[in-house]
Motif scaffolding. Structure first.
Motif, PDB file in Angstrom:
ATOM      1  N   ASN A  19       0.829  -1.218   0.000  1.00 41.79           N
ATOM      2  CA  ASN A  19       0.000   0.000   0.000  1.00 41.79           C
ATOM      3  C   ASN A  19       0.859   1.262   0.000  1.00 41.79           C
ATOM      4  N   CYS A  20       1.910   1.258   0.808  1.00 41.30           N
ATOM      5  CA  CYS A  20       2.752   2.451   0.914  1.00 41.30           C
ATOM      6  C   CYS A  20       3.434   2.743  -0.413  1.00 41.30           C
ATOM      7  N   VAL A  21       3.805   1.705  -1.134  1.00 45.04           N
ATOM      8  CA  VAL A  21       4.447   1.897  -2.439  1.00 45.04           C
ATOM      9  C   VAL A  21       3.442   2.469  -3.429  1.00 45.04           C
ATOM     10  N   PHE A  22       2.184   2.044  -3.282  1.00 46.77           N
ATOM     11  CA  PHE A  22       1.134   2.581  -4.143  1.00 46.77           C
ATOM     12  C   PHE A  22       0.960   4.082  -3.913  1.00 46.77           C
ATOM     13  N   TRP A  23       0.892   4.477  -2.641  1.00 44.55           N
ATOM     14  CA  TRP A  23       0.630   5.882  -2.309  1.00 44.55           C
ATOM     15  C   TRP A  23       1.845   6.774  -2.533  1.00 44.55           C
ATOM     16  N   ALA A  24       3.003   6.253  -2.283  1.00 45.12           N
ATOM     17  CA  ALA A  24       4.210   7.090  -2.375  1.00 45.12           C
ATOM     18  C   ALA A  24       5.360   6.290  -2.998  1.00 45.12           C
ATOM     19  N   PRO A  25       5.243   6.018  -4.289  1.00 44.40           N
ATOM     20  CA  PRO A  25       6.241   5.164  -4.952  1.00 44.40           C
ATOM     21  C   PRO A  25       7.640   5.769  -4.996  1.00 44.40           C
ATOM     22  N   ASP A  26       7.732   7.089  -4.836  1.00 41.43           N
ATOM     23  CA  ASP A  26       9.058   7.711  -4.857  1.00 41.43           C
ATOM     24  C   ASP A  26       9.769   7.593  -3.511  1.00 41.43           C
ATOM     25  N   THR A  27       9.019   7.191  -2.502  1.00 42.13           N
ATOM     26  CA  THR A  27       9.599   7.125  -1.156  1.00 42.13           C
ATOM     27  C   THR A  27       9.724   5.699  -0.637  1.00 42.13           C
ATOM     28  N   PHE A  28       8.768   4.843  -1.001  1.00 36.24           N
ATOM     29  CA  PHE A  28       8.798   3.463  -0.503  1.00 36.24           C
ATOM     30  C   PHE A  28       9.057   2.478  -1.638  1.00 36.24           C
ATOM     31  N   ASP A  29       9.661   1.366  -1.284  1.00 39.99           N
ATOM     32  CA  ASP A  29       9.841   0.272  -2.234  1.00 39.99           C
ATOM     33  C   ASP A  29       9.765  -1.028  -1.438  1.00 39.99           C
ATOM     34  N   LEU A  30       9.495  -2.112  -2.129  1.00 41.78           N
ATOM     35  CA  LEU A  30       9.487  -3.404  -1.441  1.00 41.78           C
ATOM     36  C   LEU A  30      10.824  -4.086  -1.669  1.00 41.78           C
ATOM     37  N   SER A  31      11.409  -4.559  -0.579  1.00 41.62           N
ATOM     38  CA  SER A  31      12.699  -5.241  -0.694  1.00 41.62           C
ATOM     39  C   SER A  31      12.473  -6.667  -1.194  1.00 41.62           C
ATOM     40  N   GLU A  32      13.546  -7.339  -1.467  1.00 32.59           N
ATOM     41  CA  GLU A  32      13.465  -8.703  -1.992  1.00 32.59           C
ATOM     42  C   GLU A  32      12.747  -9.634  -1.035  1.00 32.59           C
ATOM     43  N   GLU A  46       4.622  15.830   2.715  1.00 33.40           N
ATOM     44  CA  GLU A  46       4.231  15.303   4.024  1.00 33.40           C
ATOM     45  C   GLU A  46       2.784  14.817   4.058  1.00 33.40           C
ATOM     46  N   GLU A  47       1.902  15.537   3.394  1.00 34.22           N
ATOM     47  CA  GLU A  47       0.497  15.141   3.395  1.00 34.22           C
ATOM     48  C   GLU A  47       0.327  13.743   2.802  1.00 34.22           C
ATOM     49  N   ARG A  48       1.033  13.513   1.730  1.00 36.61           N
ATOM     50  CA  ARG A  48       0.909  12.209   1.078  1.00 36.61           C
ATOM     51  C   ARG A  48       1.588  11.114   1.909  1.00 36.61           C
ATOM     52  N   LEU A  49       2.653  11.464   2.576  1.00 36.12           N
ATOM     53  CA  LEU A  49       3.295  10.487   3.461  1.00 36.12           C
ATOM     54  C   LEU A  49       2.350  10.092   4.585  1.00 36.12           C
ATOM     55  N   ARG A  50       1.594  11.072   5.047  1.00 39.03           N
ATOM     56  CA  ARG A  50       0.608  10.788   6.101  1.00 39.03           C
ATOM     57  C   ARG A  50      -0.459   9.823   5.579  1.00 39.03           C
ATOM     58  N   ILE A  51      -0.896  10.069   4.367  1.00 39.73           N
ATOM     59  CA  ILE A  51      -1.895   9.180   3.756  1.00 39.73           C
ATOM     60  C   ILE A  51      -1.313   7.773   3.601  1.00 39.73           C
ATOM     61  N   ALA A  52      -0.070   7.704   3.159  1.00 39.48           N
ATOM     62  CA  ALA A  52       0.571   6.404   2.985  1.00 39.48           C
ATOM     63  C   ALA A  52       0.672   5.670   4.323  1.00 39.48           C
ATOM     64  N   ALA A  53       1.019   6.411   5.370  1.00 38.79           N
ATOM     65  CA  ALA A  53       1.150   5.789   6.694  1.00 38.79           C
ATOM     66  C   ALA A  53      -0.212   5.323   7.202  1.00 38.79           C
ATOM     67  N   GLN A  54      -1.239   6.142   6.964  1.00 37.26           N
ATOM     68  CA  GLN A  54      -2.586   5.758   7.379  1.00 37.26           C
ATOM     69  C   GLN A  54      -3.063   4.538   6.602  1.00 37.26           C
ATOM     70  N   GLY A  55      -2.589   4.430   5.359  1.00 37.41           N
ATOM     71  CA  GLY A  55      -3.051   3.349   4.499  1.00 37.41           C
ATOM     72  C   GLY A  55      -2.393   2.016   4.782  1.00 37.41           C
ATOM     73  N   CYS A  56      -1.405   2.004   5.661  1.00 40.17           N
ATOM     74  CA  CYS A  56      -0.767   0.720   5.992  1.00 40.17           C
ATOM     75  C   CYS A  56      -1.728  -0.112   6.827  1.00 40.17           C
ATOM     76  N   PRO A  57      -2.089  -1.304   6.361  1.00 36.02           N
ATOM     77  CA  PRO A  57      -3.106  -2.104   7.048  1.00 36.02           C
ATOM     78  C   PRO A  57      -2.681  -2.595   8.425  1.00 36.02           C
ATOM     79  N   VAL A  58      -1.394  -2.581   8.701  1.00 38.42           N
ATOM     80  CA  VAL A  58      -0.937  -3.076  10.007  1.00 38.42           C
ATOM     81  C   VAL A  58      -0.278  -1.975  10.849  1.00 38.42           C
ATOM     82  N   GLY A  59      -0.390  -0.746  10.388  1.00 34.05           N
ATOM     83  CA  GLY A  59       0.137   0.370  11.170  1.00 34.05           C
ATOM     84  C   GLY A  59       1.640   0.321  11.379  1.00 34.05           C
ATOM     85  N   ALA A  60       2.357  -0.145  10.352  1.00 31.03           N
ATOM     86  CA  ALA A  60       3.805  -0.318  10.506  1.00 31.03           C
ATOM     87  C   ALA A  60       4.589   0.970  10.273  1.00 31.03           C
TER      88      ALA A  60
END
Ligand code: SF4
Length: 76
Positions: A19-32, A46-60
């Motif tokens: 989800n975080c990669v979807f919302w903020a692909p320039d900031t997050f990536d999935l590792s191997e 920052e606003e979009r980072l907040r949305i990305a953080a809120q969108g994490c299903p496990v609050g990580a």
């Protein structure tokens, strides 16, 4: 002015939903191994980072500034 935002990812919680990669692909990536990693904390506003953080299903994802956790809800 304000201190830079720090992004923390709890690797124990992250289940690789992407989800975080979807919302903020320039900031997050999935590792191997399927966990989210921060590639560039400054690439997303920052606003979009907040949305990305809120969108994490496990609050990580948490956002920090000057050692204090930044609330994810828009403050009033
Ligand atoms: S949204 Fe949360 S669980 Fe999904 S990849 Fe990002 S940090 Fe991991």
């Amino acid at each position: 002015m304000s201190d830079p935002l720090e992004i923390r990812i709890d690797a124990e919680r992250c289940m690789g939903s992407g989800n975080c990669v979807f919302w903020a692909p320039d900031t997050f990536d999935l590792s191997e191994d399927g966990h989210s990693v921060v590639t560039d904390p400054l690439a997303t506003d920052e606003e979009r980072l907040r949305i990305a953080a809120q969108g994490c299903p496990v609050g990580a994802i948490t956002l920090w500034r000057a050692g204090a956790e930044v609330p994810l809800e828009e403050g009033s």
